[in-house]
Scaffold this motif. Sequence first.
Motif, PDB file in Angstrom:
ATOM      1  N   ILE A 151       0.848  -1.200   0.000  1.00  0.00           N
ATOM      2  CA  ILE A 151       0.000   0.000   0.000  1.00  0.00           C
ATOM      3  C   ILE A 151       0.883   1.250   0.000  1.00  0.00           C
ATOM      4  CG2 ILE A 151      -1.619   1.348   1.413  1.00  0.00           C
ATOM      5  CD1 ILE A 151      -2.873  -1.372   2.227  1.00  0.00           C
ATOM      6  N   LYS A 152       1.959   1.211   0.783  1.00  0.00           N
ATOM      7  CA  LYS A 152       2.884   2.344   0.814  1.00  0.00           C
ATOM      8  C   LYS A 152       3.574   2.542  -0.531  1.00  0.00           C
ATOM      9  CE  LYS A 152       5.521   2.732   4.395  1.00  0.00           C
ATOM     10  NZ  LYS A 152       6.414   2.413   5.514  1.00  0.00           N
ATOM     11  N   VAL A 153       3.951   1.451  -1.191  1.00  0.00           N
ATOM     12  CA  VAL A 153       4.567   1.553  -2.523  1.00  0.00           C
ATOM     13  C   VAL A 153       3.602   2.214  -3.492  1.00  0.00           C
ATOM     14  CG1 VAL A 153       5.329   0.192  -4.518  1.00  0.00           C
ATOM     15  CG2 VAL A 153       6.184  -0.358  -2.246  1.00  0.00           C
ATOM     16  N   TRP A 154       2.335   1.823  -3.441  1.00  0.00           N
ATOM     17  CA  TRP A 154       1.345   2.399  -4.339  1.00  0.00           C
ATOM     18  C   TRP A 154       1.167   3.894  -4.066  1.00  0.00           C
ATOM     19  CZ3 TRP A 154      -3.316   4.891  -3.985  1.00  0.00           C
ATOM     20  CH2 TRP A 154      -3.996   5.043  -5.192  1.00  0.00           C
ATOM     21  N   ILE A 155       1.111   4.283  -2.798  1.00  0.00           N
ATOM     22  CA  ILE A 155       0.939   5.699  -2.458  1.00  0.00           C
ATOM     23  C   ILE A 155       2.128   6.516  -2.947  1.00  0.00           C
ATOM     24  CG2 ILE A 155       0.850   7.345  -0.539  1.00  0.00           C
ATOM     25  CD1 ILE A 155      -0.841   5.255   0.967  1.00  0.00           C
ATOM     26  N   VAL A 156       3.337   6.017  -2.724  1.00  0.00           N
ATOM     27  CA  VAL A 156       4.530   6.746  -3.166  1.00  0.00           C
ATOM     28  C   VAL A 156       4.529   6.899  -4.687  1.00  0.00           C
ATOM     29  CG1 VAL A 156       7.043   6.593  -3.367  1.00  0.00           C
ATOM     30  CG2 VAL A 156       5.949   6.197  -1.171  1.00  0.00           C
ATOM     31  N   ALA A 157       4.234   5.832  -5.403  1.00  0.00           N
ATOM     32  CA  ALA A 157       4.231   5.907  -6.865  1.00  0.00           C
ATOM     33  C   ALA A 157       3.130   6.822  -7.371  1.00  0.00           C
ATOM     34  CB  ALA A 157       4.074   4.509  -7.462  1.00  0.00           C
ATOM     35  N   PHE A 158       1.957   6.719  -6.794  1.00  0.00           N
ATOM     36  CA  PHE A 158       0.818   7.501  -7.261  1.00  0.00           C
ATOM     37  C   PHE A 158       0.989   8.976  -6.947  1.00  0.00           C
ATOM     38  CE2 PHE A 158      -3.554   9.114  -6.989  1.00  0.00           C
ATOM     39  CZ  PHE A 158      -4.041   8.687  -8.212  1.00  0.00           C
ATOM     40  N   GLN A 159       1.416   9.290  -5.735  1.00  0.00           N
ATOM     41  CA  GLN A 159       1.462  10.677  -5.303  1.00  0.00           C
ATOM     42  C   GLN A 159       2.792  11.354  -5.622  1.00  0.00           C
ATOM     43  OE1 GLN A 159      -1.095  12.378  -4.131  1.00  0.00           O
ATOM     44  NE2 GLN A 159       0.148  14.210  -4.078  1.00  0.00           N
ATOM     45  N   PHE A 160       3.901  10.722  -5.262  1.00  0.00           N
ATOM     46  CA  PHE A 160       5.185  11.407  -5.349  1.00  0.00           C
ATOM     47  C   PHE A 160       5.928  11.147  -6.654  1.00  0.00           C
ATOM     48  CE2 PHE A 160       4.385  10.875  -0.774  1.00  0.00           C
ATOM     49  CZ  PHE A 160       4.281  12.216  -0.456  1.00  0.00           C
ATOM     50  N   MET A 161       5.575  10.090  -7.372  1.00  0.00           N
ATOM     51  CA  MET A 161       6.210   9.820  -8.661  1.00  0.00           C
ATOM     52  C   MET A 161       5.284  10.226  -9.810  1.00  0.00           C
ATOM     53  SD  MET A 161       8.025   6.234  -7.713  1.00  0.00           S
ATOM     54  CE  MET A 161       8.930   6.112  -9.230  1.00  0.00           C
ATOM     55  N   GLU A 162       4.213  10.936  -9.478  1.00  0.00           N
ATOM     56  CA  GLU A 162       3.286  11.502 -10.454  1.00  0.00           C
ATOM     57  C   GLU A 162       2.637  10.461 -11.357  1.00  0.00           C
ATOM     58  OE1 GLU A 162       2.349  14.630 -10.338  1.00  0.00           O
ATOM     59  OE2 GLU A 162       3.781  15.176  -8.789  1.00  0.00           O
ATOM     60  N   LEU A 163       2.415   9.278 -10.839  1.00  0.00           N
ATOM     61  CA  LEU A 163       1.761   8.242 -11.629  1.00  0.00           C
ATOM     62  C   LEU A 163       0.306   8.599 -11.931  1.00  0.00           C
ATOM     63  CD1 LEU A 163       2.403   5.534 -12.900  1.00  0.00           C
ATOM     64  CD2 LEU A 163       1.609   4.437 -10.825  1.00  0.00           C
ATOM     65  N   ARG A 164      -0.286   9.441 -11.106  1.00  0.00           N
ATOM     66  CA  ARG A 164      -1.682   9.822 -11.350  1.00  0.00           C
ATOM     67  C   ARG A 164      -1.838  10.629 -12.634  1.00  0.00           C
ATOM     68  NH1 ARG A 164      -0.734  13.429  -6.849  1.00  0.00           N
ATOM     69  NH2 ARG A 164      -0.421  15.484  -7.727  1.00  0.00           N
ATOM     70  N   HIS A 165      -0.742  11.224 -13.130  1.00  0.00           N
ATOM     71  CA  HIS A 165      -0.793  11.975 -14.379  1.00  0.00           C
ATOM     72  C   HIS A 165      -0.260  11.168 -15.559  1.00  0.00           C
ATOM     73  CE1 HIS A 165      -1.974  15.470 -12.161  1.00  0.00           C
ATOM     74  NE2 HIS A 165      -0.882  15.440 -11.424  1.00  0.00           N
ATOM     75  N   ALA A 166       0.091   9.922 -15.316  1.00  0.00           N
ATOM     76  CA  ALA A 166       0.627   9.061 -16.369  1.00  0.00           C
ATOM     77  C   ALA A 166      -0.507   8.567 -17.270  1.00  0.00           C
ATOM     78  CB  ALA A 166       1.353   7.871 -15.747  1.00  0.00           C
ATOM     79  N   PRO A 167      -0.154   8.025 -18.429  1.00  0.00           N
ATOM     80  CA  PRO A 167      -1.196   7.433 -19.284  1.00  0.00           C
ATOM     81  C   PRO A 167      -1.938   6.324 -18.545  1.00  0.00           C
ATOM     82  CG  PRO A 167       0.883   7.599 -20.474  1.00  0.00           C
ATOM     83  CD  PRO A 167       1.166   7.969 -19.056  1.00  0.00           C
ATOM     84  N   ARG A 168      -3.188   6.164 -18.917  1.00  0.00           N
ATOM     85  CA  ARG A 168      -4.046   5.192 -18.236  1.00  0.00           C
ATOM     86  C   ARG A 168      -3.464   3.783 -18.273  1.00  0.00           C
ATOM     87  NH1 ARG A 168     -10.224   5.683 -19.309  1.00  0.00           N
ATOM     88  NH2 ARG A 168      -9.545   7.698 -18.573  1.00  0.00           N
ATOM     89  N   TRP A 169      -2.898   3.371 -19.404  1.00  0.00           N
ATOM     90  CA  TRP A 169      -2.350   2.015 -19.511  1.00  0.00           C
ATOM     91  C   TRP A 169      -1.206   1.820 -18.523  1.00  0.00           C
ATOM     92  CZ3 TRP A 169       2.714   1.129 -20.588  1.00  0.00           C
ATOM     93  CH2 TRP A 169       3.446   2.171 -21.162  1.00  0.00           C
TER      94      TRP A 169
END
Length: 114
Positions: free
Chosen positions: A74-92
């Motif tokens: 869960i922590k890995v997902w939060i770091v990737a999503f929030q701090f590595m800007e994965l939320r702005h990455a392409p959907r795929w």
Amino acid sequence: MDRAVRFVLLALGDRPYASKKSLISIDANTLAWWILVIATGLGWWLGQTDQLSSQGASQGVALATAGVVIVAFIKVWIVAFQFMELRHAPRWLRHAFDAWIVVVCIALLVLLLR
């Protein structure tokens, strides 16, 4: 980032999401950081397996370790999503990362609990 996550702290009222009653405004990075801090504490607490009784201690250790693994992913997902800007990455790419997190976490849990 440029948007703030608003928490609404209210006394009992009929409009729980009214923006007029917003008392605290925290940006998304700060909220993610607090969630990571809490998750770290939870992982540490789950890792304290030396207090387990002798009856069923191995099962308790395995379940505690599984909990630590789940919290870590869960922590890995939060770091990737929030701090590595994965939320702005392409959907795929977001879905591929989500699938990777789920598959690897389940594989580790299966290996751990067999």
